[in-house]
Every structure is written in C-alpha cells, then in structure tokens.
Design a protein around this motif. Structure first.
Motif, PDB file in Angstrom:
ATOM      1  N   ILE A   1      47.072  35.533  40.676  1.00  0.00           N
ATOM      2  CA  ILE A   1      45.767  35.463  40.043  1.00  0.00           C
ATOM      3  C   ILE A   1      45.141  36.855  40.125  1.00  0.00           C
ATOM      4  O   ILE A   1      45.112  37.473  41.187  1.00  0.00           O
ATOM      5  CB  ILE A   1      44.871  34.422  40.734  1.00  0.00           C
ATOM      6  CG1 ILE A   1      45.461  33.013  40.548  1.00  0.00           C
ATOM      7  CG2 ILE A   1      43.453  34.474  40.199  1.00  0.00           C
ATOM      8  CD1 ILE A   1      44.680  31.917  41.243  1.00  0.00           C
ATOM      9  N   ARG A   2      44.642  37.347  39.009  1.00  0.00           N
ATOM     10  CA  ARG A   2      44.142  38.718  38.946  1.00  0.00           C
ATOM     11  C   ARG A   2      42.649  38.786  39.260  1.00  0.00           C
ATOM     12  O   ARG A   2      41.896  37.847  38.994  1.00  0.00           O
ATOM     13  CB  ARG A   2      44.399  39.305  37.550  1.00  0.00           C
ATOM     14  CG  ARG A   2      45.859  39.242  37.122  1.00  0.00           C
ATOM     15  CD  ARG A   2      46.774  39.947  38.093  1.00  0.00           C
ATOM     16  NE  ARG A   2      48.189  39.806  37.754  1.00  0.00           N
ATOM     17  CZ  ARG A   2      49.184  40.215  38.531  1.00  0.00           C
ATOM     18  NH1 ARG A   2      48.935  40.779  39.702  1.00  0.00           N
ATOM     19  NH2 ARG A   2      50.435  40.049  38.143  1.00  0.00           N
ATOM     20  N   ASP A   3      42.248  39.926  39.837  1.00  0.00           N
ATOM     21  CA  ASP A   3      40.830  40.166  40.108  1.00  0.00           C
ATOM     22  C   ASP A   3      40.136  40.513  38.801  1.00  0.00           C
ATOM     23  O   ASP A   3      40.601  41.380  38.047  1.00  0.00           O
ATOM     24  CB  ASP A   3      40.656  41.327  41.087  1.00  0.00           C
ATOM     25  CG  ASP A   3      41.155  41.000  42.487  1.00  0.00           C
ATOM     26  OD1 ASP A   3      41.258  39.805  42.809  1.00  0.00           O
ATOM     27  OD2 ASP A   3      41.439  41.940  43.247  1.00  0.00           O
ATOM     28  N   ILE A   4      39.037  39.854  38.532  1.00  0.00           N
ATOM     29  CA  ILE A   4      38.341  40.092  37.269  1.00  0.00           C
ATOM     30  C   ILE A   4      37.855  41.537  37.159  1.00  0.00           C
ATOM     31  O   ILE A   4      37.818  42.116  36.064  1.00  0.00           O
ATOM     32  CB  ILE A   4      37.171  39.106  37.077  1.00  0.00           C
ATOM     33  CG1 ILE A   4      36.671  39.183  35.632  1.00  0.00           C
ATOM     34  CG2 ILE A   4      36.073  39.349  38.094  1.00  0.00           C
ATOM     35  CD1 ILE A   4      35.718  38.104  35.241  1.00  0.00           C
ATOM     36  N   GLU A   5      37.529  42.149  38.291  1.00  0.00           N
ATOM     37  CA  GLU A   5      37.073  43.543  38.249  1.00  0.00           C
ATOM     38  C   GLU A   5      38.166  44.465  37.710  1.00  0.00           C
ATOM     39  O   GLU A   5      37.874  45.413  36.964  1.00  0.00           O
ATOM     40  CB  GLU A   5      36.632  43.991  39.648  1.00  0.00           C
ATOM     41  CG  GLU A   5      35.404  43.275  40.177  1.00  0.00           C
ATOM     42  CD  GLU A   5      35.705  41.918  40.809  1.00  0.00           C
ATOM     43  OE1 GLU A   5      34.745  41.227  41.180  1.00  0.00           O
ATOM     44  OE2 GLU A   5      36.893  41.555  40.938  1.00  0.00           O
ATOM     45  N   TRP A   6      39.412  44.193  38.090  1.00  0.00           N
ATOM     46  CA  TRP A   6      40.537  44.993  37.591  1.00  0.00           C
ATOM     47  C   TRP A   6      40.748  44.749  36.102  1.00  0.00           C
ATOM     48  O   TRP A   6      41.000  45.684  35.332  1.00  0.00           O
ATOM     49  CB  TRP A   6      41.801  44.652  38.376  1.00  0.00           C
ATOM     50  CG  TRP A   6      43.014  45.435  37.964  1.00  0.00           C
ATOM     51  CD1 TRP A   6      43.148  46.794  37.965  1.00  0.00           C
ATOM     52  CD2 TRP A   6      44.261  44.906  37.506  1.00  0.00           C
ATOM     53  NE1 TRP A   6      44.414  47.148  37.529  1.00  0.00           N
ATOM     54  CE2 TRP A   6      45.111  46.013  37.244  1.00  0.00           C
ATOM     55  CE3 TRP A   6      44.743  43.613  37.302  1.00  0.00           C
ATOM     56  CZ2 TRP A   6      46.416  45.863  36.782  1.00  0.00           C
ATOM     57  CZ3 TRP A   6      46.046  43.462  36.854  1.00  0.00           C
ATOM     58  CH2 TRP A   6      46.877  44.566  36.584  1.00  0.00           C
ATOM     59  N   ILE A   7      40.625  43.493  35.693  1.00  0.00           N
ATOM     60  CA  ILE A   7      40.781  43.148  34.278  1.00  0.00           C
ATOM     61  C   ILE A   7      39.716  43.848  33.443  1.00  0.00           C
ATOM     62  O   ILE A   7      40.009  44.418  32.373  1.00  0.00           O
ATOM     63  CB  ILE A   7      40.702  41.619  34.087  1.00  0.00           C
ATOM     64  CG1 ILE A   7      41.875  40.921  34.787  1.00  0.00           C
ATOM     65  CG2 ILE A   7      40.671  41.264  32.602  1.00  0.00           C
ATOM     66  CD1 ILE A   7      43.242  41.364  34.308  1.00  0.00           C
ATOM     67  N   ILE A   8      38.486  43.829  33.906  1.00  0.00           N
ATOM     68  CA  ILE A   8      37.401  44.499  33.185  1.00  0.00           C
ATOM     69  C   ILE A   8      37.662  46.000  33.111  1.00  0.00           C
ATOM     70  O   ILE A   8      37.438  46.644  32.069  1.00  0.00           O
ATOM     71  CB  ILE A   8      36.044  44.201  33.838  1.00  0.00           C
ATOM     72  CG1 ILE A   8      35.688  42.716  33.686  1.00  0.00           C
ATOM     73  CG2 ILE A   8      34.944  45.089  33.253  1.00  0.00           C
ATOM     74  CD1 ILE A   8      34.450  42.291  34.447  1.00  0.00           C
ATOM     75  N   GLU A   9      38.162  46.573  34.218  1.00  0.00           N
ATOM     76  CA  GLU A   9      38.467  48.011  34.242  1.00  0.00           C
ATOM     77  C   GLU A   9      39.541  48.359  33.210  1.00  0.00           C
ATOM     78  O   GLU A   9      39.405  49.342  32.462  1.00  0.00           O
ATOM     79  CB  GLU A   9      38.934  48.410  35.638  1.00  0.00           C
ATOM     80  CG  GLU A   9      39.303  49.873  35.775  1.00  0.00           C
ATOM     81  CD  GLU A   9      39.818  50.202  37.161  1.00  0.00           C
ATOM     82  OE1 GLU A   9      40.476  51.246  37.304  1.00  0.00           O
ATOM     83  OE2 GLU A   9      39.579  49.409  38.100  1.00  0.00           O
ATOM     84  N   LEU A  10      40.616  47.552  33.155  1.00  0.00           N
ATOM     85  CA  LEU A  10      41.677  47.790  32.174  1.00  0.00           C
ATOM     86  C   LEU A  10      41.131  47.658  30.756  1.00  0.00           C
ATOM     87  O   LEU A  10      41.485  48.448  29.868  1.00  0.00           O
ATOM     88  CB  LEU A  10      42.826  46.799  32.381  1.00  0.00           C
ATOM     89  CG  LEU A  10      43.673  46.960  33.644  1.00  0.00           C
ATOM     90  CD1 LEU A  10      44.707  45.833  33.722  1.00  0.00           C
ATOM     91  CD2 LEU A  10      44.356  48.316  33.674  1.00  0.00           C
TER      92      LEU A  10
ATOM     93  N   PRO B   1      42.734  31.567  35.334  1.00  0.00           N
ATOM     94  CA  PRO B   1      42.034  31.718  36.611  1.00  0.00           C
ATOM     95  C   PRO B   1      41.846  33.196  36.959  1.00  0.00           C
ATOM     96  O   PRO B   1      42.701  34.028  36.643  1.00  0.00           O
ATOM     97  CB  PRO B   1      42.991  31.048  37.604  1.00  0.00           C
ATOM     98  CG  PRO B   1      44.352  31.325  37.016  1.00  0.00           C
ATOM     99  CD  PRO B   1      44.182  31.288  35.522  1.00  0.00           C
ATOM    100  N   PHE B   2      40.744  33.504  37.622  1.00  0.00           N
ATOM    101  CA  PHE B   2      40.483  34.874  38.061  1.00  0.00           C
ATOM    102  C   PHE B   2      39.799  34.848  39.422  1.00  0.00           C
ATOM    103  O   PHE B   2      39.078  33.902  39.745  1.00  0.00           O
ATOM    104  CB  PHE B   2      39.596  35.622  37.055  1.00  0.00           C
ATOM    105  CG  PHE B   2      40.238  35.808  35.709  1.00  0.00           C
ATOM    106  CD1 PHE B   2      41.121  36.854  35.483  1.00  0.00           C
ATOM    107  CD2 PHE B   2      39.989  34.907  34.680  1.00  0.00           C
ATOM    108  CE1 PHE B   2      41.737  37.006  34.247  1.00  0.00           C
ATOM    109  CE2 PHE B   2      40.595  35.055  33.448  1.00  0.00           C
ATOM    110  CZ  PHE B   2      41.472  36.107  33.228  1.00  0.00           C
ATOM    111  N   ASN B   3      40.026  35.897  40.196  1.00  0.00           N
ATOM    112  CA  ASN B   3      39.318  36.082  41.455  1.00  0.00           C
ATOM    113  C   ASN B   3      38.080  36.934  41.211  1.00  0.00           C
ATOM    114  O   ASN B   3      38.074  37.791  40.310  1.00  0.00           O
ATOM    115  CB  ASN B   3      40.213  36.775  42.489  1.00  0.00           C
ATOM    116  CG  ASN B   3      41.368  35.892  42.933  1.00  0.00           C
ATOM    117  OD1 ASN B   3      41.276  34.673  42.915  1.00  0.00           O
ATOM    118  ND2 ASN B   3      42.469  36.518  43.341  1.00  0.00           N
ATOM    119  N   TYR B   4      37.056  36.722  42.032  1.00  0.00           N
ATOM    120  CA  TYR B   4      35.825  37.495  41.949  1.00  0.00           C
ATOM    121  C   TYR B   4      35.559  38.110  43.321  1.00  0.00           C
ATOM    122  O   TYR B   4      35.635  37.414  44.336  1.00  0.00           O
ATOM    123  CB  TYR B   4      34.654  36.614  41.526  1.00  0.00           C
ATOM    124  CG  TYR B   4      34.732  36.152  40.088  1.00  0.00           C
ATOM    125  CD1 TYR B   4      33.896  36.693  39.116  1.00  0.00           C
ATOM    126  CD2 TYR B   4      35.660  35.189  39.701  1.00  0.00           C
ATOM    127  CE1 TYR B   4      33.977  36.282  37.794  1.00  0.00           C
ATOM    128  CE2 TYR B   4      35.754  34.772  38.371  1.00  0.00           C
ATOM    129  CZ  TYR B   4      34.910  35.324  37.421  1.00  0.00           C
ATOM    130  OH  TYR B   4      35.009  34.916  36.112  1.00  0.00           O
TER     131      TYR B   4
END
Length: 210
Positions: free
Chosen positions: A175-184, A147-150
């Motif tokens: 649940i992690r924010d997808i924007e942070w995941i993409i940044e990492l 699951p991810f937050n948007y």
C-alpha cells in the motif's frame, strides 16, 4: 467461450466509483483504463457513460478474461443491439514500456485505474506517472482507486492485514503513501483536486493536469 472472470470487490465498489467519475469524466470523449483486470468496471462504466469511449488495457496475460467479459456483455444485448458499443477491446499496456496510441491520439482527456498501484513495484508506479505526464493532455483528468496510507500510517486494521498479504504474494507490492503519490503526480504537472472516501477503506483520488 473462455471463463468470465469475476471479482466481488468490483461489484461492491463499482457504484460508488461511478458516482464520482460520472462527474469527473462528464466532458471526456476518451478514457483509458489502465489495468482493466476482470473488465467488470469497464462494462459497468461504459454502459453508464455512453457519451465517451472507454478504452480497456492491461498486460497481455489478462486479455483472454477481458475479452470474455466483453463478449458476455455483448451477448446480453437485445435485438442484436450492442449494449456497450462505446467500449474498446484491450490494448497491451505495460507501464514500463512505450504506451500504445489510443485511436491514433497522442494525448488523452481521461485516465482511470483501480487497484493497481499497490500491486506494482515502486519502479512501475514511477513509470506509471511518467506515462501519465506524457499522455494526459492539459486539463485532463486522472482517477486512481485503491487503498493508501496517510502520514505513513494505515487507515484501518484491514488495510494493515492486506499489506502483509501483499508482501507475502510479492515483496515489491505494498500500500503506497499518499504523500509519495502526490509528489510523483506533481512532478508530472498533476494536482490533487479530490480525495473521496470509498468502500472497504479505499480512496478515489482525482488529479487534474495543469
């Protein structure tokens, strides 16, 4: 034989996940699964993708269950034929520690993980991506299910309730924010090339290493 672990969620989502990763890993020779858990995914995917080797891994406390799952699968072979000859027993992998070599290889062409980032502390998620950056070869594929937050918002009421439950189990989980995941991911040379809808308001993210 130890008790064989079982997750209904794994049974529910394994086919939709396979539909995507069968394309993503169509040319892969070795895929590392991080956080193998019950090993239901490992057995199902390895049987369906005989062209590659599926390497299981997890923290040591989960190895008994993983080995029990693999033993059960192998016991179901016909005429002593191993139905999952292309699956490897679990390696000890803690994302915050040096990652073990897989079949003596420094680099991997495929990495998969399911339902892990939301149970990791933020520091572990950061370490996860550092490890990916170090071990995934150029043009290698990374698939992340969960699951991810948007836009810092839940995608469903069930995910909002699940996030509350996660915090009750461990305040470091979320649940992690997808924007942070993409940044990492981008800091490690990974670009998002696919964001697939999955059962129960989950996603399957596909990254490629530049």
């Amino acid at each position: 034989m130890s008790a064989v672990p079982f997750s209904q969620a794994c049974e529910n989502n394994k086919a939709p996940i396979l539909e995507v990763i069968s394309q993503v890993f169509s040319s892969s020779k070795l895929v590392l699964e991080i956080g193998t858990g019950t090993a239901q995914h490992a057995v199902y995917f390895a049987q369906a993708l005989p062209h590659l080797t599926w390497q299981t891994s997890d923290q040591a406390c989960y190895h008994v269950g993983i080995k029990a799952q693999l033993e059960q699968a192998r016991s179901q072979g016909i005429a002593n034929t191993d139905p999952i000859a292309n699956i490897q027993g679990p390696l000890i992998l803690d994302v915050t520690q040096p990652w073990p070599l897989i079949s003596g290889q420094e680099e991997l062409d495929g990495i998969f993980t399911a339902n892990t980032l939301h149970i990791m502390a933020k520091e572990m998620v950061e370490a996860f991506f550092i490890g990916i950056g170090e071990r995934l070869r150029a043009q290698g594929n990374l698939c992340i299910y969960g699951p991810f937050n948007y836009d810092a918002s839940y995608t469903s009421e069930s995910n909002a309730r699940f996030d509350i439950w996660l915090a009750q189990q461990d305040p470091r989980s979320a649940i992690r924010d997808i924007e942070w995941i993409i940044e990492l991911a981008e800091t490690q040379g990974l670009r998002l090339v696919g964001d697939h809808s999955m059962p129960a308001n989950n996603r399957l993210l596909h990254f490629v290493k530049s």
